[in-house]
Design a protein around this motif. Structure first.
Motif, PDB file in Angstrom:
ATOM      1  N   THR A 282       0.647  -0.966   0.047  1.00 53.16           N
ATOM      2  CA  THR A 282      -0.053  -0.053  -0.033  1.00 53.16           C
ATOM      3  C   THR A 282       0.985   1.071  -0.126  1.00 53.16           C
ATOM      4  OG1 THR A 282      -0.038   0.191   2.555  1.00 53.16           O
ATOM      5  CG2 THR A 282      -1.752  -1.316   1.339  1.00 53.16           C
ATOM      6  N   ASP A 283       0.281   2.507  -0.363  1.00 56.06           N
ATOM      7  CA  ASP A 283       0.803   3.520  -0.155  1.00 56.06           C
ATOM      8  C   ASP A 283       1.576   3.712   1.128  1.00 56.06           C
ATOM      9  OD1 ASP A 283       0.299   4.149  -2.616  1.00 56.06           O
ATOM     10  OD2 ASP A 283      -1.177   5.969  -2.330  1.00 56.06           O
ATOM     11  N   GLU A 284       1.082   3.407   2.378  1.00 55.95           N
ATOM     12  CA  GLU A 284       1.471   3.804   3.696  1.00 55.95           C
ATOM     13  C   GLU A 284       2.656   2.828   3.844  1.00 55.95           C
ATOM     14  OE1 GLU A 284       2.339   5.151   7.204  1.00 55.95           O
ATOM     15  OE2 GLU A 284       1.020   6.017   5.696  1.00 55.95           O
ATOM     16  N   GLN A 285       2.543   1.611   3.348  1.00 58.49           N
ATOM     17  CA  GLN A 285       3.670   0.679   3.431  1.00 58.49           C
ATOM     18  C   GLN A 285       4.836   1.190   2.626  1.00 58.49           C
ATOM     19  OE1 GLN A 285       1.432  -2.873   2.193  1.00 58.49           O
ATOM     20  NE2 GLN A 285       2.297  -3.978   4.085  1.00 58.49           N
ATOM     21  N   ILE A 286       4.863   1.558   1.446  1.00 58.78           N
ATOM     22  CA  ILE A 286       5.788   2.158   0.754  1.00 58.78           C
ATOM     23  C   ILE A 286       6.466   3.378   1.422  1.00 58.78           C
ATOM     24  CG2 ILE A 286       6.615   3.281  -1.449  1.00 58.78           C
ATOM     25  CD1 ILE A 286       4.491   1.590  -2.768  1.00 58.78           C
ATOM     26  N   ARG A 287       5.703   4.429   2.160  1.00 55.75           N
ATOM     27  CA  ARG A 287       6.104   5.441   2.583  1.00 55.75           C
ATOM     28  C   ARG A 287       7.089   5.047   3.897  1.00 55.75           C
ATOM     29  NH1 ARG A 287       5.235  10.174   0.440  1.00 55.75           N
ATOM     30  NH2 ARG A 287       3.539  10.291  -1.018  1.00 55.75           N
ATOM     31  N   ARG A 288       6.512   4.221   4.634  1.00 55.40           N
ATOM     32  CA  ARG A 288       7.555   3.507   5.785  1.00 55.40           C
ATOM     33  C   ARG A 288       8.635   2.827   5.248  1.00 55.40           C
ATOM     34  NH1 ARG A 288       2.450   1.273   7.742  1.00 55.40           N
ATOM     35  NH2 ARG A 288       3.569  -0.881   7.409  1.00 55.40           N
ATOM     36  N   PHE A 289       8.457   2.278   4.248  1.00 56.74           N
ATOM     37  CA  PHE A 289       9.757   1.455   3.831  1.00 56.74           C
ATOM     38  C   PHE A 289      10.768   2.455   3.289  1.00 56.74           C
ATOM     39  CE2 PHE A 289      12.101   0.189   0.038  1.00 56.74           C
ATOM     40  CZ  PHE A 289      12.545  -0.931   0.468  1.00 56.74           C
ATOM     41  N   ALA A 290      10.173   3.809   2.721  1.00 55.45           N
ATOM     42  CA  ALA A 290      11.077   4.918   2.147  1.00 55.45           C
ATOM     43  C   ALA A 290      11.468   5.699   3.088  1.00 55.45           C
ATOM     44  CB  ALA A 290      10.540   5.215   0.876  1.00 55.45           C
ATOM     45  N   SER A 291      10.585   5.667   4.220  1.00 53.47           N
ATOM     46  CA  SER A 291      11.126   7.084   5.173  1.00 53.47           C
ATOM     47  C   SER A 291      12.547   7.317   5.681  1.00 53.47           C
ATOM     48  CB  SER A 291      10.059   6.676   6.239  1.00 53.47           C
ATOM     49  OG  SER A 291      10.666   5.692   7.083  1.00 53.47           O
ATOM     50  N   THR A 292      13.414   6.230   5.622  1.00 50.03           N
ATOM     51  CA  THR A 292      14.578   6.396   6.159  1.00 50.03           C
ATOM     52  C   THR A 292      15.544   6.856   5.054  1.00 50.03           C
ATOM     53  OG1 THR A 292      14.923   4.080   5.741  1.00 50.03           O
ATOM     54  CG2 THR A 292      14.551   4.812   8.141  1.00 50.03           C
ATOM     55  N   GLY A 293      14.978   7.063   3.971  1.00 50.91           N
ATOM     56  CA  GLY A 293      15.654   7.195   2.750  1.00 50.91           C
ATOM     57  C   GLY A 293      16.045   8.787   2.749  1.00 50.91           C
ATOM     58  N   VAL A 294      15.548   9.764   3.399  1.00 50.25           N
ATOM     59  CA  VAL A 294      15.900  11.077   3.467  1.00 50.25           C
ATOM     60  C   VAL A 294      15.730  11.520   4.860  1.00 50.25           C
ATOM     61  CG1 VAL A 294      14.899  11.429   1.056  1.00 50.25           C
ATOM     62  CG2 VAL A 294      13.471  11.775   3.180  1.00 50.25           C
ATOM     63  N   SER A 295      16.445  12.642   5.180  1.00 55.19           N
ATOM     64  CA  SER A 295      16.461  13.341   6.434  1.00 55.19           C
ATOM     65  C   SER A 295      16.349  14.861   6.675  1.00 55.19           C
ATOM     66  CB  SER A 295      17.752  12.913   7.243  1.00 55.19           C
ATOM     67  OG  SER A 295      18.107  11.702   7.161  1.00 55.19           O
ATOM     68  N   ARG A 296      16.257  15.465   5.227  1.00 55.04           N
ATOM     69  CA  ARG A 296      16.045  16.957   5.320  1.00 55.04           C
ATOM     70  C   ARG A 296      14.851  17.120   5.804  1.00 55.04           C
ATOM     71  NH1 ARG A 296      15.885  19.997  -0.214  1.00 55.04           N
ATOM     72  NH2 ARG A 296      13.791  20.140   0.598  1.00 55.04           N
ATOM     73  N   ALA A 297      14.726  18.027   6.702  1.00 49.46           N
ATOM     74  CA  ALA A 297      13.418  18.684   7.584  1.00 49.46           C
ATOM     75  C   ALA A 297      12.462  19.100   6.367  1.00 49.46           C
ATOM     76  CB  ALA A 297      13.460  19.749   8.415  1.00 49.46           C
ATOM     77  N   GLY A 298      11.133  18.499   6.313  1.00 43.84           N
ATOM     78  CA  GLY A 298      10.226  19.138   5.590  1.00 43.84           C
ATOM     79  C   GLY A 298      10.246  18.423   4.148  1.00 43.84           C
ATOM     80  N   TYR A 299      11.284  17.497   3.821  1.00 45.85           N
ATOM     81  CA  TYR A 299      11.249  17.221   2.590  1.00 45.85           C
ATOM     82  C   TYR A 299      10.316  15.782   2.368  1.00 45.85           C
ATOM     83  CZ  TYR A 299      12.982  14.886  -1.783  1.00 45.85           C
ATOM     84  OH  TYR A 299      13.152  14.521  -3.023  1.00 45.85           O
ATOM     85  N   ARG A 300       9.671  15.723   1.220  1.00 50.88           N
ATOM     86  CA  ARG A 300       8.917  14.384   1.000  1.00 50.88           C
ATOM     87  C   ARG A 300       9.344  13.897  -0.380  1.00 50.88           C
ATOM     88  NH1 ARG A 300       3.848  12.936   3.150  1.00 50.88           N
ATOM     89  NH2 ARG A 300       2.436  11.936   1.754  1.00 50.88           N
ATOM     90  N   ILE A 301       9.251  12.640  -0.346  1.00 47.79           N
ATOM     91  CA  ILE A 301       9.859  11.931  -1.329  1.00 47.79           C
ATOM     92  C   ILE A 301       8.891  11.934  -2.615  1.00 47.79           C
ATOM     93  CG2 ILE A 301      10.554   9.602  -2.430  1.00 47.79           C
ATOM     94  CD1 ILE A 301      11.363   8.863   0.511  1.00 47.79           C
ATOM     95  N   PRO A 302       9.123  12.172  -3.840  1.00 44.60           N
ATOM     96  CA  PRO A 302       8.327  12.360  -4.647  1.00 44.60           C
ATOM     97  C   PRO A 302       7.441  11.133  -5.094  1.00 44.60           C
ATOM     98  CG  PRO A 302      10.315  13.260  -5.373  1.00 44.60           C
ATOM     99  CD  PRO A 302      10.524  12.753  -4.234  1.00 44.60           C
ATOM    100  N   ARG A 303       6.128  11.283  -5.411  1.00 44.80           N
ATOM    101  CA  ARG A 303       5.234  10.223  -5.518  1.00 44.80           C
ATOM    102  C   ARG A 303       5.812   9.013  -6.660  1.00 44.80           C
ATOM    103  NH1 ARG A 303       0.131   8.527  -4.391  1.00 44.80           N
ATOM    104  NH2 ARG A 303      -0.120   6.415  -5.535  1.00 44.80           N
ATOM    105  N   GLU A 304       6.321   9.675  -7.758  1.00 45.00           N
ATOM    106  CA  GLU A 304       6.800   8.794  -8.905  1.00 45.00           C
ATOM    107  C   GLU A 304       7.751   7.961  -8.295  1.00 45.00           C
ATOM    108  OE1 GLU A 304       8.930  12.842  -9.527  1.00 45.00           O
ATOM    109  OE2 GLU A 304       7.099  12.192  -8.876  1.00 45.00           O
ATOM    110  N   LEU A 305       8.635   8.355  -7.249  1.00 43.30           N
ATOM    111  CA  LEU A 305       9.822   7.345  -6.599  1.00 43.30           C
ATOM    112  C   LEU A 305       9.261   6.378  -5.945  1.00 43.30           C
ATOM    113  CD1 LEU A 305      12.647   9.856  -5.978  1.00 43.30           C
ATOM    114  CD2 LEU A 305      12.303   8.345  -8.251  1.00 43.30           C
ATOM    115  N   LEU A 306       8.378   6.886  -5.125  1.00 42.66           N
ATOM    116  CA  LEU A 306       7.551   5.715  -4.286  1.00 42.66           C
ATOM    117  C   LEU A 306       6.868   4.706  -5.366  1.00 42.66           C
ATOM    118  CD1 LEU A 306       5.929   8.025  -1.696  1.00 42.66           C
ATOM    119  CD2 LEU A 306       7.986   6.798  -1.382  1.00 42.66           C
ATOM    120  N   ASP A 307       6.424   5.084  -6.442  1.00 44.67           N
ATOM    121  CA  ASP A 307       5.689   4.157  -7.341  1.00 44.67           C
ATOM    122  C   ASP A 307       6.738   3.096  -7.948  1.00 44.67           C
ATOM    123  OD1 ASP A 307       3.120   5.161  -7.027  1.00 44.67           O
ATOM    124  OD2 ASP A 307       3.271   6.549  -8.618  1.00 44.67           O
ATOM    125  N   GLU A 308       7.878   3.554  -7.835  1.00 46.33           N
ATOM    126  CA  GLU A 308       8.903   2.565  -8.466  1.00 46.33           C
ATOM    127  C   GLU A 308       9.425   1.113  -7.434  1.00 46.33           C
ATOM    128  OE1 GLU A 308       9.435   3.202 -11.353  1.00 46.33           O
ATOM    129  OE2 GLU A 308      10.918   4.920 -11.900  1.00 46.33           O
TER     130      GLU A 308
END
Length: 283
Positions: free
Chosen positions: A160-186
């Motif tokens: 699910t979208d939520e599972q992917i976001r949890r999986f990808a959450s450690t991929g960035v650390s900059r405050a306020g940065y949100r991983i682009p949807r197209e990369l989550l879809d990959e």
């Protein structure tokens, strides 16, 4: 000719997207910039694709022929169940792709596990790789920061979208940065097998021999860029690369595991300063 979004390029553009048929399956390739400029190959990490470099590429094409490859099992490349996803095999496929493109020399940059693939390519083809750039690539498994939230069971695939976001959450650390949807879809376009096999391939490669140990024997010029706030690999481990003669190590404060996403201009400045010294004309 079409670009990476499948549209016709306007006059003056030098973007091209193509598919190379290799023995193990089709490999998707993007090329940007003048074809007679020094070649710069960009290799993405696990559960990602060539699109992870999208925001960095425009900053590099003024001086390079920028080549991006979707590794087997990722992005728009094939995702077969049979072939090996071991790091040396991925490196071999990258070398075969460059041969098909007529590239005889290139600087190779890899992000995360893409740096391990870049190292394997340099081991196999020292004639091809003129210099290496490793971006947030852990030197060995003792530098890995385990995360319970990363696991996705086969029964939960596709995630699910939520599972992917949890999986990808450690991929960035900059405050306020949100991983682009197209990369989550990959992540979702992968199969569970290709995801787990590629991650296991990285672990096996690093456990067999650390990257600094491999690179010290090669003599290939090396730049290591590391976001200081990486939540997947201890940033202090970047110092391990100083065992490689002549290696240049740069820590980027305020950035995490993916400087190529979190701050492309800062990443590009470091990369271009290095390629200006070690670049070679494309043949």
């Amino acid at each position: 000719m079409t670009d990476s979004d499948g549209r016709q390029p306007v006059e003056g553009e030098t973007a091209e997207s193509s598919t190379l048929s290799l023995d193990d399956g089709d490999i998707h390739v993007c090329q940007d910039g003048p074809r007679d400029a020094p070649a710069l190959l960009l290799i993405h990490g696990s559960a990602s694709s060539a699109r992870s470099w999208d925001r960095l590429v425009p900053l590099l094409t003024g001086s390079h022929r920028v080549i991006r490859i979707d590794l087997l099992g990722h992005g728009r490349s094939a995702k077969p169940a049979g072939p090996s996803y071991a790091i040396p095999d991925q490196g071999r496929r990258v070398g075969a792709a460059l041969d098909r493109l007529g590239v005889e020399r290139a600087i190779v940059a890899g992000h995360s596990s893409g740096g391990a693939v870049a190292t394997a390519l340099a081991e196999q083809r020292p004639d091809l790789v003129t210099a290496l750039v490793l971006i947030n690539t852990g030197p060995g498994m003792d530098a890995f920061i385990a995360s319970e939230s990363a696991a996705i069971a086969p029964s939960q695939w596709p995630p699910t979208d939520e599972q992917i976001r949890r999986f990808a959450s450690t991929g960035v650390s900059r405050a306020g940065y949100r991983i682009p949807r197209e990369l989550l879809d990959e992540v979702r376009v992968m199969t569970h097998h290709t995801l787990t096999a590629t991650m296991q391939g990285t672990r096996d490669y690093l456990e067999r021999r650390t990257l600094p140990d491999r690179l010290a024997a090669l003599g290939t010029p090396l730049l290591v860029i590391f976001g200081e706030d990486d939540r997947r690999w201890r940033s202090s481990s970047a110092a391990d690369y100083r065992a490689v003669p002549g290696a240049k190590v740069e820590l980027l404060p305020g950035l995490g595991h993916s400087p190529i996403l979190e701050d492309p201009p800062r990443t590009a400045r470091s990369l271009l300063a290095f390629t200006a010294i070690h670049g070679a004309r494309a043949d």
